[in-house]
Scaffold this motif. Structure first.
Motif, PDB file in Angstrom:
ATOM      1  N   HIS A  30       0.876  -1.188   0.000  1.00 35.50           N
ATOM      2  CA  HIS A  30       0.000   0.000   0.000  1.00 35.50           C
ATOM      3  C   HIS A  30       0.903   1.225   0.000  1.00 35.50           C
ATOM      4  O   HIS A  30       1.086   1.903   1.000  1.00 35.50           O
ATOM      5  CB  HIS A  30      -0.935  -0.017   1.214  1.00 35.50           C
ATOM      6  CG  HIS A  30      -1.807  -1.231   1.263  1.00 35.50           C
ATOM      7  ND1 HIS A  30      -2.130  -1.885   2.428  1.00 35.50           N
ATOM      8  CD2 HIS A  30      -2.416  -1.946   0.258  1.00 35.50           C
ATOM      9  CE1 HIS A  30      -2.902  -2.922   2.159  1.00 35.50           C
ATOM     10  NE2 HIS A  30      -3.088  -2.974   0.838  1.00 35.50           N
ATOM     11  N   PRO A  36      -4.911   1.484   1.375  1.00 38.74           N
ATOM     12  CA  PRO A  36      -5.208   0.571   0.260  1.00 38.74           C
ATOM     13  C   PRO A  36      -6.121   1.156  -0.806  1.00 38.74           C
ATOM     14  O   PRO A  36      -5.879   0.951  -2.005  1.00 38.74           O
ATOM     15  CB  PRO A  36      -5.849  -0.644   0.942  1.00 38.74           C
ATOM     16  CG  PRO A  36      -6.256  -0.179   2.296  1.00 38.74           C
ATOM     17  CD  PRO A  36      -5.312   0.911   2.677  1.00 38.74           C
ATOM     18  N   TRP A  37      -7.178   1.864  -0.445  1.00 42.58           N
ATOM     19  CA  TRP A  37      -8.130   2.317  -1.465  1.00 42.58           C
ATOM     20  C   TRP A  37      -7.500   3.304  -2.435  1.00 42.58           C
ATOM     21  O   TRP A  37      -7.660   3.175  -3.645  1.00 42.58           O
ATOM     22  CB  TRP A  37      -9.383   2.908  -0.801  1.00 42.58           C
ATOM     23  CG  TRP A  37     -10.442   1.878  -0.539  1.00 42.58           C
ATOM     24  CD1 TRP A  37     -10.379   0.853   0.373  1.00 42.58           C
ATOM     25  CD2 TRP A  37     -11.703   1.748  -1.191  1.00 42.58           C
ATOM     26  NE1 TRP A  37     -11.527   0.098   0.336  1.00 42.58           N
ATOM     27  CE2 TRP A  37     -12.364   0.632  -0.612  1.00 42.58           C
ATOM     28  CE3 TRP A  37     -12.362   2.462  -2.182  1.00 42.58           C
ATOM     29  CZ2 TRP A  37     -13.632   0.222  -1.018  1.00 42.58           C
ATOM     30  CZ3 TRP A  37     -13.639   2.056  -2.590  1.00 42.58           C
ATOM     31  CH2 TRP A  37     -14.262   0.947  -2.015  1.00 42.58           C
ATOM     32  N   THR A  39      -4.292   3.801  -2.900  1.00 42.06           N
ATOM     33  CA  THR A  39      -3.194   3.111  -3.589  1.00 42.06           C
ATOM     34  C   THR A  39      -3.716   2.345  -4.789  1.00 42.06           C
ATOM     35  O   THR A  39      -3.149   2.415  -5.883  1.00 42.06           O
ATOM     36  CB  THR A  39      -2.479   2.144  -2.630  1.00 42.06           C
ATOM     37  OG1 THR A  39      -1.803   2.882  -1.615  1.00 42.06           O
ATOM     38  CG2 THR A  39      -1.445   1.300  -3.381  1.00 42.06           C
ATOM     39  N   HIS A  40      -4.801   1.620  -4.608  1.00 41.51           N
ATOM     40  CA  HIS A  40      -5.299   0.792  -5.709  1.00 41.51           C
ATOM     41  C   HIS A  40      -5.991   1.628  -6.789  1.00 41.51           C
ATOM     42  O   HIS A  40      -6.047   1.200  -7.954  1.00 41.51           O
ATOM     43  CB  HIS A  40      -6.212  -0.312  -5.176  1.00 41.51           C
ATOM     44  CG  HIS A  40      -5.465  -1.368  -4.419  1.00 41.51           C
ATOM     45  ND1 HIS A  40      -4.254  -1.850  -4.855  1.00 41.51           N
ATOM     46  CD2 HIS A  40      -5.734  -2.016  -3.243  1.00 41.51           C
ATOM     47  CE1 HIS A  40      -3.804  -2.760  -3.985  1.00 41.51           C
ATOM     48  NE2 HIS A  40      -4.684  -2.870  -3.012  1.00 41.51           N
ATOM     49  N   ASN A  43      -3.019   2.487  -8.669  1.00 39.66           N
ATOM     50  CA  ASN A  43      -2.598   1.292  -9.407  1.00 39.66           C
ATOM     51  C   ASN A  43      -3.470   1.061 -10.641  1.00 39.66           C
ATOM     52  O   ASN A  43      -2.985   0.613 -11.688  1.00 39.66           O
ATOM     53  CB  ASN A  43      -2.673   0.054  -8.504  1.00 39.66           C
ATOM     54  CG  ASN A  43      -1.514  -0.027  -7.529  1.00 39.66           C
ATOM     55  OD1 ASN A  43      -0.449   0.539  -7.756  1.00 39.66           O
ATOM     56  ND2 ASN A  43      -1.725  -0.728  -6.427  1.00 39.66           N
ATOM     57  N   ILE A 102      -0.813  -8.188  -6.245  1.00 38.04           N
ATOM     58  CA  ILE A 102      -1.807  -7.326  -6.889  1.00 38.04           C
ATOM     59  C   ILE A 102      -1.707  -7.551  -8.400  1.00 38.04           C
ATOM     60  O   ILE A 102      -0.665  -7.271  -8.995  1.00 38.04           O
ATOM     61  CB  ILE A 102      -1.566  -5.842  -6.546  1.00 38.04           C
ATOM     62  CG1 ILE A 102      -1.445  -5.658  -5.030  1.00 38.04           C
ATOM     63  CG2 ILE A 102      -2.682  -4.974  -7.128  1.00 38.04           C
ATOM     64  CD1 ILE A 102      -2.649  -6.136  -4.238  1.00 38.04           C
ATOM     65  N   TRP A 214      -9.798  -0.917 -10.290  1.00 41.69           N
ATOM     66  CA  TRP A 214      -9.782  -0.483  -8.888  1.00 41.69           C
ATOM     67  C   TRP A 214     -10.513  -1.497  -8.003  1.00 41.69           C
ATOM     68  O   TRP A 214      -9.966  -1.978  -7.001  1.00 41.69           O
ATOM     69  CB  TRP A 214     -10.443   0.894  -8.811  1.00 41.69           C
ATOM     70  CG  TRP A 214     -10.365   1.589  -7.484  1.00 41.69           C
ATOM     71  CD1 TRP A 214      -9.501   1.342  -6.454  1.00 41.69           C
ATOM     72  CD2 TRP A 214     -11.186   2.678  -7.048  1.00 41.69           C
ATOM     73  NE1 TRP A 214      -9.723   2.209  -5.419  1.00 41.69           N
ATOM     74  CE2 TRP A 214     -10.754   3.044  -5.761  1.00 41.69           C
ATOM     75  CE3 TRP A 214     -12.233   3.386  -7.638  1.00 41.69           C
ATOM     76  CZ2 TRP A 214     -11.348   4.089  -5.039  1.00 41.69           C
ATOM     77  CZ3 TRP A 214     -12.813   4.423  -6.931  1.00 41.69           C
ATOM     78  CH2 TRP A 214     -12.381   4.759  -5.652  1.00 41.69           C
ATOM     79  N   PHE A 217      -8.604  -4.901  -7.885  1.00 42.97           N
ATOM     80  CA  PHE A 217      -7.432  -4.897  -7.005  1.00 42.97           C
ATOM     81  C   PHE A 217      -7.851  -4.901  -5.531  1.00 42.97           C
ATOM     82  O   PHE A 217      -7.233  -5.586  -4.706  1.00 42.97           O
ATOM     83  CB  PHE A 217      -6.557  -3.678  -7.282  1.00 42.97           C
ATOM     84  CG  PHE A 217      -5.955  -3.635  -8.662  1.00 42.97           C
ATOM     85  CD1 PHE A 217      -5.815  -4.784  -9.425  1.00 42.97           C
ATOM     86  CD2 PHE A 217      -5.527  -2.429  -9.209  1.00 42.97           C
ATOM     87  CE1 PHE A 217      -5.267  -4.749 -10.699  1.00 42.97           C
ATOM     88  CE2 PHE A 217      -4.972  -2.376 -10.474  1.00 42.97           C
ATOM     89  CZ  PHE A 217      -4.851  -3.531 -11.223  1.00 42.97           C
ATOM     90  N   LEU A 218      -8.889  -4.122  -5.202  1.00 44.24           N
ATOM     91  CA  LEU A 218      -9.368  -4.103  -3.817  1.00 44.24           C
ATOM     92  C   LEU A 218      -9.891  -5.475  -3.407  1.00 44.24           C
ATOM     93  O   LEU A 218      -9.655  -5.938  -2.277  1.00 44.24           O
ATOM     94  CB  LEU A 218     -10.468  -3.046  -3.663  1.00 44.24           C
ATOM     95  CG  LEU A 218     -10.004  -1.585  -3.693  1.00 44.24           C
ATOM     96  CD1 LEU A 218     -11.199  -0.658  -3.883  1.00 44.24           C
ATOM     97  CD2 LEU A 218      -9.237  -1.229  -2.418  1.00 44.24           C
ATOM     98  N   ASP A 221      -7.051  -7.830  -2.863  1.00 43.60           N
ATOM     99  CA  ASP A 221      -6.318  -7.446  -1.658  1.00 43.60           C
ATOM    100  C   ASP A 221      -7.174  -7.556  -0.399  1.00 43.60           C
ATOM    101  O   ASP A 221      -6.719  -7.219   0.698  1.00 43.60           O
ATOM    102  CB  ASP A 221      -5.823  -5.999  -1.815  1.00 43.60           C
ATOM    103  CG  ASP A 221      -4.708  -5.641  -0.848  1.00 43.60           C
ATOM    104  OD1 ASP A 221      -4.044  -6.564  -0.315  1.00 43.60           O
ATOM    105  OD2 ASP A 221      -4.509  -4.434  -0.612  1.00 43.60           O
TER     106      ASP A 221
END
Length: 310
Positions: A30, A36-37, A39-40, A43, A102, A214, A217-218, A221
């Motif tokens: 992250h 995390p949110w 970051t993704h 990403n 990821i 998005w 990935f969440l 993860d």
């Protein structure tokens, strides 16, 4: 001449072949503020960056012989070199995220599957218009980040330094794809129609792809139910500073004008703070720190002026 009075950014475009050694050790799972949110979401954008950079490089390379303005051609060559370095560094960063579990590689494969037929069947001028759209959005996101470096307070310096180098260079060359398109299309009503059609096409493809990535990935993860992180991301993306709102709503409106040019928003002062430090040190991390100090000093000075005026 489409851009006769709008060449202010050409001398800014400079290739710096930097290698940041991105790896799972330097890029945390992250990596954006340990959150995390957001970051993704980043990403989800960055998954398409390496292949997208190569697409705009190829679209521009194919038009070099058609660029009759020497300043446009010179900037285009430097732009291609910049994008090559960006693609390489983001390949490494994406690989680090894959090592963390990821699946950015799968998201990138989807983008490639969309890109390949577009590249095969769209004409050269139309691909340049797509590149101009892509570069507009990356320039706007870069501007938001450069205006709000405090968002990166809890991000590892190695990652922030790499991304701020990218933000600076995206700003340096923000008019190149637009002006290449202007050169090869000849401007006028037809060029505007192509630009608007590719904007609609790119938006229709890109926004669902980003949001799908998005959520994907969440989910992978196991962060979909992380409500505090979700609320922080919603605030950053849609309200303060509104990264998504700025890039895909507010700053899309000027882009719709037939008279739009990327350097209508002249933010050279911001990137000069980074560039001066890099020229002195040759070190992107020191340039990032110097930029942060410049930004803090500038903000304090602005606040003091407002208090004095009041």
């Amino acid at each position: 001449m489409v851009i006769a009075s709008r060449k202010i950014g050409y001398d800014e475009v400079e290739h710096r072949d930097l290698n940041f050694g991105m790896s799972p050790e330097t890029v945390p799972r992250h990596w954006f503020n340990n959150d995390p949110w957001i970051t993704h979401w980043m990403n989800a954008i960055l998954a398409a960056v390496p292949d997208g950079e190569r697409w705009v490089m190829q679209a521009t390379s194919k038009q070099l012989e058609n660029l009759h303005d020497p300043s446009v051609r010179k900037a285009a060559i430097s732009f291609i070199r910049q994008e090559r370095s960006h693609a390489r560094e983001h390949d490494a960063m994406n690989e680090a995220m894959v090592a963390h579990g990821i699946p950015i590689d799968r998201a990138e494969a989807v983008f490639k599957a969309i890109r390949k037929p577009l590249q095969r069947y769209l004409g050269g001028a139309t691909q340049c218009a797509m590149a101009a759209n892509f570069e507009h959005f990356t320039a706007v996101i870069s501007q938001v980040m450069l205006d709000h470096p405090e968002l990166w307070d809890d991000t590892r310096q190695e990652v922030a330094a790499m991304l701020f180098w990218h933000f600076v260079e995206e700003t340096e060359h923000k008019s190149v794809s637009f002006d290449v398109f202007g050169e090869v299309s000849g401007g006028g009503v037809r060029a505007y129609a192509i630009r608007m059609a590719t904007l609609a096409l790119g938006t229709a493809l890109f926004l669902p792809l980003v949001h799908g990535n998005w959520l994907y990935f969440l989910w992978k993860d196991r962060q979909l139910t992380n409500i505090p992180s979700a609320l922080r991301a919603i605030k950053l993306l849609y309200f303060a500073p509104g990264i998504f709102t700025r890039a895909f709503v507010i700053d899309t409106l000027p882009f719709l004008s037939p008279r739009f040019h990327p350097w209508d928003a002249d933010n050279r002062e911001v990137i000069h703070a980074w560039k001066r430090a890099y020229e002195e040190t040759g070190d992107a991390q020191q340039a990032y720190q110097a930029f942060r100090q410049w930004h803090d000093d500038n903000r304090r000075d602005t606040t003091a002026e407002r208090v004095t005026a009041a």
